[in-house]
Design a protein around this motif. Structure first.
Motif, PDB file in Angstrom:
ATOM      1  N   VAL A  62       0.837  -1.201   0.000  1.00 10.67           N
ATOM      2  CA  VAL A  62       0.000   0.000   0.000  1.00 10.67           C
ATOM      3  C   VAL A  62       0.875   1.256   0.000  1.00 10.67           C
ATOM      4  CG1 VAL A  62      -1.715   1.312   1.327  1.00 10.67           C
ATOM      5  CG2 VAL A  62      -1.964  -1.159   1.056  1.00 10.67           C
ATOM      6  N   ASN A  92      -6.575  -2.249   0.759  1.00 10.57           N
ATOM      7  CA  ASN A  92      -6.845  -1.803   2.128  1.00 10.57           C
ATOM      8  C   ASN A  92      -7.928  -0.721   2.099  1.00 10.57           C
ATOM      9  OD1 ASN A  92      -6.881  -0.866   4.719  1.00 10.57           O
ATOM     10  ND2 ASN A  92      -4.734  -0.272   4.804  1.00 10.57           N
ATOM     11  N   CYS A  95      -7.630   2.691   3.928  1.00 11.24           N
ATOM     12  CA  CYS A  95      -6.476   3.533   3.627  1.00 11.24           C
ATOM     13  C   CYS A  95      -6.944   4.957   3.318  1.00 11.24           C
ATOM     14  CB  CYS A  95      -5.683   2.945   2.451  1.00 11.24           C
ATOM     15  SG  CYS A  95      -4.221   3.889   2.049  1.00 11.24           S
ATOM     16  N   ALA A 135      -0.932   5.548   7.055  1.00 15.33           N
ATOM     17  CA  ALA A 135      -0.388   4.587   6.097  1.00 15.33           C
ATOM     18  C   ALA A 135       0.984   5.073   5.674  1.00 15.33           C
ATOM     19  CB  ALA A 135      -1.312   4.465   4.891  1.00 15.33           C
TER      20      ALA A 135
END
Length: 163
Positions: A62, A92, A95, A135
């Protein structure tokens, strides 16, 4: 290397990372961190190369997908930027940085309804400071409350523009 990068001591951070980013001995997180540092110091071409290598090792990173989206946006390639952010979300759904970048791209591209949807997702995900997980390895340049305010303001303006 991460602490050095956060302190914007990019050259030192890159030297510290160098042994971890050699061909054959690299890991996706090390290459992604290297790519982030390169991008932050203004070397988008080298950053793109490093993040591509990271994604060869971990196609679903990610952090790497987010950076690849930022690099595409920097180059004005909005279609690919959107694709990279969508891929990060596919992997994800929580995110929020990918949702935020999508909201910004949609707003800039005049896709009002899509932008509104993404800003609402970001606001929902940022509702509780304790639930927010950044993130990627980077500290936010803005506080979460400021990011929420920015999203609320942009959403309000988009709603007003729709009548």
């Amino acid at each position: 290397a991460l602490a050095l990068a956060r302190a914007e001591r990019f050259e030192e951070a890159l030297r510290r990372l160098a042994p971890h980013c050699i061909d054959g001995g690299s890991s996706a997180p090390h290459l992604t961190l290297r790519a982030h540092i390169l991008f932050e110091r203004g070397d988008a071409a080298e950053a793109a190369s490093a993040v591509a290598r990271a994604l060869e090792l971990d196609a679903w990173s990610v952090d790497a997908l987010l950076l690849q989206g930022r690099i595409a946006r920097f180059h004005g390639d909005m279609e690919h930027a959107i694709g990279h952010f969508r891929q990060a979300i596919y992997h994800n759904p929580d995110c929020w940085p990918a949702h935020y970048h999508l909201a910004e791209l949609y707003r800039e591209g005049g896709e009002t309804e899509l932008a509104r949807r993404e800003y609402r997702v970001v606001l929902r995900q940022l509702r509780d400071d304790t639930a927010v997980r950044v993130a990627g390895p980077w500290l936010l340049a803005v506080a979460i409350k400021d990011l929420r305010f920015l999203c609320e303001t942009r959403l309000s303006r988009l709603n007003a523009a729709m009548g």
